[in-house]
Design a protein around this motif. Sequence first.
Motif, PDB file in Angstrom:
ATOM      1  N   TYR A  57       0.899  -1.166   0.039  1.00  0.00           N
ATOM      2  CA  TYR A  57       0.109  -0.091   0.080  1.00  0.00           C
ATOM      3  C   TYR A  57       0.708   1.202  -0.021  1.00  0.00           C
ATOM      4  O   TYR A  57       0.476   2.221  -0.480  1.00  0.00           O
ATOM      5  CB  TYR A  57      -0.886  -0.101   1.284  1.00  0.00           C
ATOM      6  CG  TYR A  57      -0.257  -0.137   2.527  1.00  0.00           C
ATOM      7  CD1 TYR A  57      -0.083  -1.357   3.102  1.00  0.00           C
ATOM      8  CD2 TYR A  57       0.227   0.981   3.250  1.00  0.00           C
ATOM      9  CE1 TYR A  57       0.405  -1.662   4.299  1.00  0.00           C
ATOM     10  CE2 TYR A  57       0.772   0.794   4.610  1.00  0.00           C
ATOM     11  CZ  TYR A  57       1.010  -0.607   5.067  1.00  0.00           C
ATOM     12  OH  TYR A  57       1.485  -0.913   6.147  1.00  0.00           O
ATOM     13  N   MET A 132      -0.877  -0.098  11.255  1.00  0.00           N
ATOM     14  CA  MET A 132      -1.512  -0.711   9.998  1.00  0.00           C
ATOM     15  C   MET A 132      -0.257  -1.518   9.712  1.00  0.00           C
ATOM     16  O   MET A 132      -0.560  -2.466   8.655  1.00  0.00           O
ATOM     17  CB  MET A 132      -1.754   0.455   9.187  1.00  0.00           C
ATOM     18  CG  MET A 132      -2.844   1.115   9.316  1.00  0.00           C
ATOM     19  SD  MET A 132      -4.168   0.104   9.576  1.00  0.00           S
ATOM     20  CE  MET A 132      -4.519  -0.267   7.882  1.00  0.00           C
ATOM     21  N   ALA A 135      -1.473  -4.801  11.092  1.00  0.00           N
ATOM     22  CA  ALA A 135      -2.585  -5.278  10.568  1.00  0.00           C
ATOM     23  C   ALA A 135      -2.650  -5.312   9.151  1.00  0.00           C
ATOM     24  O   ALA A 135      -3.822  -6.075   8.540  1.00  0.00           O
ATOM     25  CB  ALA A 135      -3.842  -4.180  11.202  1.00  0.00           C
ATOM     26  N   ALA A 136      -2.104  -4.528   8.341  1.00  0.00           N
ATOM     27  CA  ALA A 136      -2.348  -4.615   6.940  1.00  0.00           C
ATOM     28  C   ALA A 136      -0.986  -5.046   6.163  1.00  0.00           C
ATOM     29  O   ALA A 136      -0.881  -4.444   5.175  1.00  0.00           O
ATOM     30  CB  ALA A 136      -2.595  -3.255   6.564  1.00  0.00           C
ATOM     31  N   GLU A 137      -0.324  -5.928   7.035  1.00  0.00           N
ATOM     32  CA  GLU A 137       0.971  -6.168   6.323  1.00  0.00           C
ATOM     33  C   GLU A 137       0.651  -7.126   5.087  1.00  0.00           C
ATOM     34  O   GLU A 137      -0.198  -7.826   5.280  1.00  0.00           O
ATOM     35  CB  GLU A 137       1.558  -7.131   7.312  1.00  0.00           C
ATOM     36  CG  GLU A 137       3.029  -7.578   6.947  1.00  0.00           C
ATOM     37  CD  GLU A 137       3.820  -8.656   8.049  1.00  0.00           C
ATOM     38  OE1 GLU A 137       3.552  -9.838   7.940  1.00  0.00           O
ATOM     39  OE2 GLU A 137       4.768  -8.201   8.733  1.00  0.00           O
ATOM     40  N   LYS A 139      -0.656  -6.046   2.596  1.00  0.00           N
ATOM     41  CA  LYS A 139      -2.036  -5.577   1.937  1.00  0.00           C
ATOM     42  C   LYS A 139      -1.948  -4.758   0.852  1.00  0.00           C
ATOM     43  O   LYS A 139      -1.005  -3.794   1.265  1.00  0.00           O
ATOM     44  CB  LYS A 139      -3.001  -5.477   3.177  1.00  0.00           C
ATOM     45  CG  LYS A 139      -3.423  -6.259   3.846  1.00  0.00           C
ATOM     46  CD  LYS A 139      -4.197  -7.430   3.696  1.00  0.00           C
ATOM     47  CE  LYS A 139      -4.635  -8.136   4.744  1.00  0.00           C
ATOM     48  NZ  LYS A 139      -4.911  -9.482   4.281  1.00  0.00           N
ATOM     49  N   ASP A 143      -7.134  -2.613   0.315  1.00  0.00           N
ATOM     50  CA  ASP A 143      -7.629  -3.472   1.614  1.00  0.00           C
ATOM     51  C   ASP A 143      -7.015  -2.592   2.715  1.00  0.00           C
ATOM     52  O   ASP A 143      -7.612  -2.688   3.858  1.00  0.00           O
ATOM     53  CB  ASP A 143      -6.584  -4.736   1.514  1.00  0.00           C
ATOM     54  CG  ASP A 143      -7.252  -5.752   0.448  1.00  0.00           C
ATOM     55  OD1 ASP A 143      -6.290  -6.427  -0.130  1.00  0.00           O
ATOM     56  OD2 ASP A 143      -8.490  -5.563   0.122  1.00  0.00           O
ATOM     57  N   HIS A 144      -6.212  -1.804   2.666  1.00  0.00           N
ATOM     58  CA  HIS A 144      -5.325  -1.129   3.564  1.00  0.00           C
ATOM     59  C   HIS A 144      -6.307  -0.154   4.063  1.00  0.00           C
ATOM     60  O   HIS A 144      -6.661   0.204   5.215  1.00  0.00           O
ATOM     61  CB  HIS A 144      -4.238  -0.403   3.035  1.00  0.00           C
ATOM     62  CG  HIS A 144      -3.474   0.519   3.919  1.00  0.00           C
ATOM     63  ND1 HIS A 144      -4.022   1.895   3.908  1.00  0.00           N
ATOM     64  CD2 HIS A 144      -2.453   0.564   5.014  1.00  0.00           C
ATOM     65  CE1 HIS A 144      -3.265   2.629   5.075  1.00  0.00           C
ATOM     66  NE2 HIS A 144      -2.417   1.864   5.622  1.00  0.00           N
ATOM     67  N   ILE A 147      -9.252  -1.903   6.127  1.00  0.00           N
ATOM     68  CA  ILE A 147      -8.944  -2.402   7.501  1.00  0.00           C
ATOM     69  C   ILE A 147      -8.867  -1.069   8.258  1.00  0.00           C
ATOM     70  O   ILE A 147      -9.193  -0.824   9.495  1.00  0.00           O
ATOM     71  CB  ILE A 147      -7.340  -2.960   7.428  1.00  0.00           C
ATOM     72  CG1 ILE A 147      -7.319  -4.338   6.832  1.00  0.00           C
ATOM     73  CG2 ILE A 147      -6.956  -3.050   8.652  1.00  0.00           C
ATOM     74  CD1 ILE A 147      -6.255  -4.866   6.264  1.00  0.00           C
ATOM     75  N   LEU A 148      -8.352  -0.034   7.703  1.00  0.00           N
ATOM     76  CA  LEU A 148      -8.206   1.257   8.488  1.00  0.00           C
ATOM     77  C   LEU A 148      -9.473   1.838   9.080  1.00  0.00           C
ATOM     78  O   LEU A 148      -9.687   2.379  10.114  1.00  0.00           O
ATOM     79  CB  LEU A 148      -7.560   2.541   7.582  1.00  0.00           C
ATOM     80  CG  LEU A 148      -7.090   3.638   8.639  1.00  0.00           C
ATOM     81  CD1 LEU A 148      -5.905   3.281   9.615  1.00  0.00           C
ATOM     82  CD2 LEU A 148      -6.378   4.730   7.482  1.00  0.00           C
TER      83      LEU A 148
END
Lengths: 477, 404
Positions: A57, A132, A135-137, A139, A143-144, A147-148
Motif C-alpha cells: 500500500y 497498520m 494489521a495490513a502487512e 495488503k 485493503d489497507h 482495514i483502517l
Amino acid sequence: MLKDVTMEVRDGLFYFPKELKGPFLERGGLTFWDGREVSAEEIWQFINEEAPQLFPYFFTSDLSATYRLPYHTELLSSLKSYYLTLTRRQRTEAMKREGWALALVNGGPPMDLYYGARAIPMRPGPMADLIMNYAAEKKKLQDHAAILEGFYDDGASRTAADVCRLMRTHSGIRRRVVPVDILAPYTAMRCSDMSYLVEWQRADRPDLPKTLVDFPWDHDPAKPYTGKFVAQNLRDAVKRIDQLTGRQTTDEDLKRAIRWMNRVRKAGRKLLELWWSAPQAPTCSKLVFDWGHNAHDALCDPVAMAQVFEETYEELRERVEHGIKSVEVSEHAARFWVCGSCVAPSCFAVDARGGALLARDDRWSSMLMDVDEEGDPYENITRSLQSSPYEQIAEKRALWVVEESRKARANGILFAYHWGCNYQGAISRVMCDVAKDAGVPSMNLEQDDLGRATSPEQSMNRVSAFVEMLGGVPPQA
Amino acid sequence: MSTLKTLETVREAVRLRPEEVAQARKRGEKVVGYFCLYTPEEIIDALGLIPLRICRGGNEQWMEVGGQYTSTKNCAYIREMVGMFIDSKDKDPLLANSDIIALTTADLEMGRVAEVIHYYCKIDPAVLGVPRSLEDPSGRDYFRGAVKDFAADLERRSGRKLEPRRLQESVELYRAIRRCLLELYEFQAAERPPISWREVFEVTEAGFYLDRRRYLDLLRKLLEEVRVQAPLAKRDERARVLLCGSIIAPGDTRLLDIIEEMGGRVVADDLCTSRRFYQELEVKEPTLEGIAEGYMDRLPSAHLVCLRPFDEDRRFVNMVNLARNYRAEGMIYHTLRFCDAFSFKTQPIRRFVREKLGSFPFLNIHTEYSSSDVEAVRTRVESFLNIMTSASEERQELAEATRR
C-alpha cells in the motif's frame, strides 16, 4: 548530484531504478543509537525487495494515493528516511527485546525525555501507521483502506461518534494489535482528547501502565509554580517508565538524548530554511513535510535521524546551488503554510494542483524547541516546553505563524483540523482572521480524510480553490 | 404555581435580580460573571464583588453563532457560550452587567473560549488554571498557586484587598448555603416529596444570581416551609431517574421537561449545575490555602483525568452511590455533542453501573441545543421510562414472591 529519476513500475508497485544503486551505495549506511550499523547494501535490498512485499500500500503506483512514495526520486538520502519509516516495526521490536518500552505519546513536546528513559515515543499518527504495519502487512491499497476504516469504526463505537478520527485509530491498542507497553502522553498539548483516550483505555486495557505529563493551559513561565509543576510531571513520567524497564534513568541518559535531539532539530531547521530560500521548489512537498515529522520524533532513533538529515542537507544544498527545481512542483506554485495539528492535505495532490506546502506550524514549533544541554535536564525540558510558540494563545500563535510564513515566502496560510477535533477547531477561525488582518490570505479547512474514500476530493476541491486564489498554476504535465 | 410560598418569593427575586445588579453597578459595585464550579466564589464575595454564575444552555441561535467563531465540532455548550458573547455581550442583562469575566480551565475548551472572546470581543478574562488531576501532589501544588494568583488578579482588577475577616465571613456564608441545599435535596427524593427535584434545581440556579446573604435567608425560610409540609406531601410514584452527565445549564430545560412529560421524576443527579455544585465541598480553613484545599477535595469533574481503576474513581463510585441512596430505578446519562470529557466515559460508566447494580436500566441521550431531535429524544425517554417501570414492577413481584 542526483537528477530527478522516475520510479520504475512493476505490477502496480514503485521500485527504485537500478541506476540509483551505485550512487546510493557510495553514500554508506547508517549508525544507530545503540552503535549498531546497517550498510547501504542492506538498506537498498530492504527498500527494493522486502519492503514492497510488506507494504504494497505504501509502494503503490496509484497516484491518487496519499500515503505513498513520490513519483520521482529527488534526493538519494530520502531512501534512508523511507528505510527508517518502514523499519519502525522491526526496530521497535528489536529495541523492546533490549529493554526499551514502546510508548504512546502525543505530538508537540521534545521527545528527548522518552529517548533518555529508553522509551520509544510513538505519536498518534505514527502509532496509526504502526498499527497498520501489523494489521495490513502485505495488503494492497484498497485493503489497507478497508482495514483502517475498521479501526475507525471500532474506535468510534467504543468511545463516541464525535471523537476525532485519529483518536479512533487507537482501537488498535485496545485490540492488542501493537505491543504498546505504556501510555505516556502529555496532556493539553495541542489536543484535549489524549487524556480522555488514556482514561478510556482503563476499560479495555487495565493491564497497560498509564501516566500523563500534565502541561497545563496556563504554563506562563513568569509563574514559578507552573514550571515546578511541569518539571515534577516529567520526573514522575520517567519514574513510571523506569518501573517498566527496570532501569534507573540518570541525568546523563537524558542529556545524551537532549544532545542528539538538539542535533536532529537543528539539522531539520537548516533543511527547511534552505528549501525556503530557493527561488523555486527544489523538491516536492512530500519531502518537506516528512522532514517536519521526522525532526519531531526522529523515527525511533535520533542518531540515525541526525545522520540522514545531515546527508540530506548536503544533497539539497547542491540542488539549490544549481537551481534545480522539482518536476512535481509548478514553476508558478502557490506556496502555503499549514496550521493546525495532525492533518494536512495530501502533499502530492497539492503539488499537482499548483501549490507547494512549506511547513506545518506544529512541526516547525517543535523544531525550534531546543533544550539546554547543561544543568537539570527536567528543568531544561520544562523551559523548552514553556517556550513553545505553538502553545501560546491563539492570537499570539497566529502572529508568530504570519512572521514565520513570511520568512518562508508563503503566499497564504491554511488551517486544517480533523472532524471532531475540539481543541484546534475552536481557534481555527481566530488564526485565519489574525492572518487576514495581517494581510496574509488564509483558509480554514475541516478534514475527514484519513483513509475515508469520500472526503479527500471534497477537501482537495477546497484546496484547489485556495491555490487558484493565491495565483498558483498546476505544473506542466 | 408551587404550594411553597417561599419558592414564589425566590422566583420573583430572580426576576428582579438583573435590575438590582444594574443598580448596584451604578452605585459603584463590581460584578464577576463566572461559569465553572471550580471558581472559588468565597474569594469573589470576600472582595465585596458580586458573583454571578452566568453559564447558559439551550439557546440554538447562540450555538449556531458560536459555531461560526469556533467550529461546528466544538461542544454544544462551548459554542453556545461563545455565541452568547458574540451575539449578546451588551444585550444579555447578566453578561452586560459583568465587569469581570472569570473562567477556569477545568474544561480545556473553556481555555479556548478565553482565547476566542479575547480576540473577537476584546474581553480579557481572569483565568484560573486547573491541572488535569487534583489528586496528585504536584497538581495540588499547582492549584494552590493558581488560586493565589486568581485572587491577586481579582484584587488588581477590582482595586480591593482581600481581608482575612471578610474571607472568614464568606467561607461561613457559603458553608451555610451548601448545608441548606444538601438538606433540601434530601426532601426531594422522598416517596412523599414536599418539594420536587425540579424545584430544588430551580432553587440551586437561583443561587447563581441572588445576593448570597438574601439567598441564605430564603433557603432557611424554604427549609422551614418544606419541613412543615413534609408530613402532608402526596406520594409520588413516578419512575425514579438518576440523571448524570454533561452540564444542563440554565435555559436548557428540554430533557428535564421531556422526562417529566413522559412520566418520570429525577431523584438524584451529578450535574455541575445541581448537586455537584455543593456536594463534598468543605472549606475547613478561611484562608486562600483552605479554599484551594476545599475545592480540590470536592468530587472531581469529568473534565479532569483519573487513571485509577474504576472502583477508585470517585465519579463512578458516586453515581452508583446516588443510585443506591436515592433508590433510582434507572439512569439517564446525558451527553452533549462533542463534549468528549463525558462522551468518552459513556460505555465505561454503563458497564460499571451494571456491574455494581445488576441489570440497571441505562440510557444515553446524546444531543445538542437543537429543535431537530426533540421527538427522537422524547421517544427514547418514553420507551426508557416504560422499561424502568416494567423492571421495577418485576422486581417488586419477585420480592413479594420471595416473601411468600
